[in-house]
Design a protein around this motif. Structure first.
Motif, mmCIF file in Angstrom:
data_model
loop_
_atom_site.group_PDB
_atom_site.id
_atom_site.type_symbol
_atom_site.label_atom_id
_atom_site.label_comp_id
_atom_site.label_asym_id
_atom_site.label_seq_id
_atom_site.Cartn_x
_atom_site.Cartn_y
_atom_site.Cartn_z
ATOM 1 N N TYR B 52 100.342 44.457 59.524
ATOM 2 C CA TYR B 52 99.997 44.780 58.127
ATOM 3 C C TYR B 52 99.563 46.226 57.908
ATOM 4 C CZ TYR B 52 101.124 40.120 56.873
ATOM 5 O OH TYR B 52 101.823 38.990 56.641
ATOM 6 N N LEU B 55 102.687 48.087 57.736
ATOM 7 C CA LEU B 55 103.415 47.888 56.471
ATOM 8 C C LEU B 55 102.788 48.720 55.344
ATOM 9 C CD1 LEU B 55 104.089 44.030 56.467
ATOM 10 C CD2 LEU B 55 105.826 45.818 56.282
ATOM 11 N N TRP B 56 101.442 48.666 55.289
ATOM 12 C CA TRP B 56 100.736 49.386 54.200
ATOM 13 C C TRP B 56 100.923 50.895 54.348
ATOM 14 C CZ3 TRP B 56 95.995 45.913 55.521
ATOM 15 C CH2 TRP B 56 96.185 44.642 54.964
ATOM 16 N N ARG B 57 100.921 51.339 55.616
ATOM 17 C CA ARG B 57 101.074 52.780 55.849
ATOM 18 C C ARG B 57 102.459 53.226 55.379
ATOM 19 N NH1 ARG B 57 99.426 52.708 60.829
ATOM 20 N NH2 ARG B 57 101.507 52.540 61.733
#
Lengths: 863, 115
Positions: B52, B55-57
């Motif tokens: 996660y 993914l956020w990065r």
């Protein structure tokens, strides 16, 4: 409710921060649920599947934390964390917190009050359209003598000749009038032309502004200010329609202003009336008016002056042909912008407040430094745990910001209270005279300025120490006596420099305060040459022979006299004179035959005046001793002749000197006794000899009442005042000045004590290990105590040595601006350094005792 | 525990793997994980949650974009899709990776020959 979390909750909602958190939570929960579904399909019981899914997912909080680091809200989070950390730190060290908040709050209060004061009179625009083009007319002659007032007819001529350069021009005059009734009162009023109200458009609480009548003549009406309403017609619920007897003329109240509203002057009068309304009975000889107005857009003051020049020349065409007159237009967009004589005062105040700010900043910096140094161990541990230097500096800056924030709110409350007190003080002084001051208030603008200043101070004073201590922490150095400024300045030197700065800045402030207080006190002992309690300035309006006769018949009255100038009300007018061919200017007073007796001035040589000389205005003169010494240093003055230019220019009249009297003080107490004074005989019939002086057998309140009643009996308005009271009025501005100066001085002293205490604390913290070693080597606690106190005294001594020339310069500068100030006052120069040294000693006493109580074993082990 | 047949992800390669997985079509986080296991034949493991932050990065770098939708199990889920910039980056990284792999193979092969 706790306000901190509430603010953060609000900020979160505002910034969408809550949505971000819940989305993150939902996404991770979806993953775990989907994995648990899959595991359950594989045959695991749902509860076990869910647990297994959680284990496989790993530490949710850690991943969320990583997510937050990526979020746009991380600065808010950091700030919150920093502030929380700072809050906890401040709670743990209440001594530091209170000291720091006090220092910042005191400094902010001083600055807010000053700024509000400057804003009210020097910065705030006049409440009219086109304030930046508001002007006043002056006429100057070649010698620079200026004239600002003319008879109404001349003013009207000047105004009507304004051509295309002025948008509007009004006539204006301030005057004291007498309000008749059972208890007559003096009142301060402004007399204006009708168009003044179209320019000012004052906010009305009731009624309307005075207007011209149908014939064009001014209607017999007045416009009351709010304070005027309270003072003159306070008992009426609606004063509109009431009448007042103003200088014997009956005038109707047309309207009342709202509270706090005023005209274009810093002082608001009791009321306004139209030019020409009560001029005939005005107590002063023909009323004179000044001209104000608004320049047309795009017209410069030079252009306007040039356009007015022909009218001005026309007005002065009968004057001396040698004199060249010219018009000058002075712009005045604020209440007091162009009053040059007030600018040194404002500058002096700014300088003093700047000093206070500097001292406060030095104090705050040293406090922060002390604290950061004391916490170096804590900071080092945080570095070891992975905190970046920026993050650490952030913590420390957040701490100073928090202090500044708390102090800003405290300062706001204090400022409002001090402004009220200051306004009350000034108000009391002028309200007796029928005036009120423009309100001075701290508004939202000033609050924002205070907050900004607090923020700047917070960051400014917090950043240096923060960088200093985090540098030490990053180097992993647990050494107490670390280096500052990349090793160029040792902490010990820095400490010393701060003490020196502290003392060197406080000294001039305290010395100036001392000199001001001292000079105000001097006024009380002013050597006037009069018996202040027994001589009464009657201030009769209008004085009359029947009044003099009535007064002389009163029991308790020793003598009554008339004069052109009464003592202590201002310097004598100086007129051109000639003695044995050499020209000069001498102080001149016209008095009756009882003047010297009334004032208790024993004739030293020759004689005084005879009654018939006063009636006939005989060409004889009595001069003061100082004048005699100056004009006739070798010969006797009596029998000599002195010539005065009286009436027309170049026309001298000879006076025979018949006597010499002692020197007295006619003008202001700080000017001392008159250097020259020539008395000539005259009586009430003389146009300018309208002052009445009374000598009482005793000087009691009842005697004054008796005088007042005697005046009323013969229909004259009197305000009897002993010369002591007259002198007291002279002192008022100096008293206010000395009160402001002594409060600032006290503030500086408190700040200096707090700062020196902070520095001493800092020194002890830094030198703990050194003291431990010294004690382990056999030093006694007494030795350590002496060492700490000695260091503090030594450095304060250096500070005094630096501050002394500064103080001398500043007090000399002050003395050039305020005429009566003593630039050097030995007791002040002796007492202030001693007080500062005592303060330094006291401030370092507690830290020194703490140092002496250090346990050598634990001090050394700490390293 | 990692079995001998499984490999830890090389540092810096997770982003490349995710971009590749998402480039095959929009997918939610769990779907990305399954697709990763599928395309690597289960040879690569990682702690699931670690996906996660990556993914956020990538989303923050605008290489991925996301929107909320409904999953195959009728749950509300956040779907990631690759952006144009993401595709460009993927191609670049893939080319770099290819060069690295061939260089490594060359180097390792040469070493064997020298022995």
């Amino acid at each position: 409710m706790n306000i901190g979390p509430a603010i953060f909750a609000w900020l979160k909602r505002l910034t969408g921060r809550e949505q971000f958190e819940s989305d993150m939570q939902d996404e991770l929960q979806f993953h775990i649920a989907a994995r648990a579904d899959e595991l359950a399909q594989g045959g695991l019981p749902p509860a076990v599947a869910l647990r297994q899914a959680r284990v496989e997912f790993g530490a949710q909080e850690r991943y969320k934390e990583e997510g937050r680091e990526l979020s746009p809200y991380r600065h808010l989070d950091n700030l919150r964390a920093d502030l929380r950390y700072a809050g906890r730190g401040l709670r743990r060290d209440p001594g530091f917190t209170i000291l720091a908040v006090l220092i910042v709050a005191a400094m902010l209060t001083a600055n807010t009050v000053l700024f509000a004061f400057l804003d009210a009179f020097f910065l705030r625009r006049l409440p009219i359209a086109g304030a930046e083009r508001h002007f006043e007319l002056t006429v100057l002659n070649q010698q620079g003598r200026s004239e600002r007032q003319w008879p109404l007819a001349d003013v009207e001529t000047l105004i009507s000749s304004r051509g295309g350069v002025l948008e509007m021009a009004y006539a204006f005059s301030a005057r004291r009038v007498i309000i008749g009734g059972r208890e007559p009162k003096r009142s301060y009023v402004e007399v204006v032309s009708a168009n003044y109200f179209q320019l000012v458009r004052p906010p009305l609480a009731a009624g309307r502004t005075p207007a011209r009548g149908a014939t064009g003549a001014p209607a017999p009406e007045i416009l009351l200010s709010y304070t005027g309403y309270k003072r003159l017609l306070g008992s009426a619920t609606n004063p509109v329609g009431h009448t007042l007897i103003v200088d014997g003329v009956s005038l109707t109240v047309a309207g009342v202003l709202r509270e706090g509203a005023g005209g274009l002057e810093p002082v608001t009068p009791d009321f306004w009336m139209l030019a020409g309304t009560a001029d005939a009975n005005a107590s002063a000889s023909p009323p004179r008016y000044s001209i104000g107005g608004i320049l047309r857009e795009g017209i410069s003051s030079e252009q306007a002056a040039a356009a007015l020049a022909p009218a001005v020349l026309d007005l002065y065409k009968n004057g001396s042909p040698d004199e060249r007159y010219r018009a000058a237009i002075e712009l005045r967009p604020t209440y007091l912008r162009e009053r040059r004589e007030l600018q040194p005062l404002a500058l002096g105040l700014l300088l003093l407040f700047g000093l206070v700010t500097l001292i406060a900043s030095a104090n705050l910096t040293s406090l922060h430094l002390a604290r950061a140094t004391a916490r170096r161990r804590d900071l080092t541990i945080r570095v070891a745990l992975g905190a970046s230097r920026a993050r650490l500096a952030g913590h420390l800056v957040a701490e100073s910001m928090l202090i500044a924030g708390i102090a800003a709110f405290a300062a706001w409350g204090l400022s409002v209270a001090s402004l009220q007190a200051l306004h009350g003080l000034v108000f009391r002084m002028v309200s007796d005279a029928g005036m009120s001051m423009q309100p001075i208030h701290a508004d939202a603008r000033i609050f924002v300025a205070v907050l900004l200043l607090a923020g700047l101070l917070g960051v400014g004073c917090g950043l240096g120490p923060a960088l200093h201590s985090t540098r030490g922490a990053l180097e992993g150095a647990l050494r107490r006596d670390g280096l500052w400024l990349a090793g160029r300045v040792s902490a010990g030197r820095l400490r010393g420099a701060l003490v020196v700065l502290q003392v060197a800045l406080s000294l001039p402030l305290l010395v100036c305060a001392g000199i001001l207080v001292r000079s105000a006190a001097n006024a009380n002992q002013a050597d006037t040459g009069f018996d202040l309690d027994r001589i009464v300035d009657l201030r009769a309006d209008p004085p009359a022979d029947r009044l003099l006769a009535r007064l002389r018949a009163l029991p308790g009255v020793a003598s009554v006299s008339t004069a052109a100038s009464t003592p202590l009300t201002g310097p004598l007018p100086h007129y051109p004179s000639r003695v044995a061919g050499s020209a000069g200017r001498l102080g001149f007073n016209r008095v009756d035959e009882r003047f010297f007796e009334t004032l208790g001035m024993a004739v030293r040589q020759g004689r005084g005046f005879h009654a018939e000389e006063a009636w006939q205005h005989a060409p004889v003169a009595v001069i003061s001793e100082a004048t005699a010494r100056q004009l006739f240093p070798t010969a006797s003055a009596t029998g000599q002749t002195i010539e005065f230019e009286v009436g027309r220019e170049g026309e001298y009249q000879p006076y025979l000197i018949v006597g010499v009297v002692p020197d007295v003080m006619s003008g202001f107490f700080f000017q001392g006794r008159d250097t020259t004074s020539v008395y000539t005989p005259g009586n009430l019939e003389r146009e300018n000899q309208k002052e009445v002086l009374v000598r009482l057998d005793r000087g009691t309140g009842e005697d004054l009442d008796q005088l007042r009643h005697a005046c009323a009996d013969v229909g004259v308005f009197c305000e009897p005042m002993t010369l002591r009271k007259v002198l007291g009025q002279q002192r008022i501005p100096f008293l206010v000045g000395s009160q402001v100066a002594s409060s600032l001085g006290l503030l500086a002293l408190v700040l200096a004590c707090l700062g020196l205490h902070g520095l001493a604390r800092f020194a002890v913290v830094q030198r703990t290990r050194e003291f431990g070693v010294r004690m382990a080597l056999g030093a006694s606690p007494g030795h350590i105590l002496r060492n700490v106190l000695g260091e503090s005294l030594r450095r304060s001594g250096v500070g005094l040595a630096v501050g002394l020339p500064l103080s001398l310069t500043l007090s000399l500068l002050l003395a050039t601006q305020v005429p009566f100030l003593e630039s050097f006052h030995a007791i002040t120069y002796l007492a202030v350094p001693l007080i500062l040294l005592a303060c330094a000693l006291l401030a370092s006493l507690l830290p020194a005792i703490r140092a002496a109580a250090i346990d050598p074993v634990s001090a050394i082990r700490e390293d | 525990m990692t079995t001998p047949s499984q490999a830890q992800i090389l540092p810096g390669t997770l982003d490349l793997l995710i971009l590749r997985a998402v480039s095959l079509g929009p997918q939610h986080g769990y779907g990305v994980l399954l697709r990763l296991q599928q395309i690597t034949g289960g040879a690569i493991t990682l702690e699931q949650g670690a996906l996660y932050p990556a993914l956020w990065r990538l989303e923050r770098q605008r290489l991925l974009e996301s929107k909320w939708g409904i999953s195959e199990n009728n749950r509300r889920a956040k779907f990631y899709a690759i952006t144009k910039a993401g595709r460009v980056r993927l191609e670049k990284e893939r080319a770099a990776w290819d060069r690295l792999v061939s260089a490594m193979q060359l180097a390792l092969g040469a070493k064997a020959a020298a022995r």
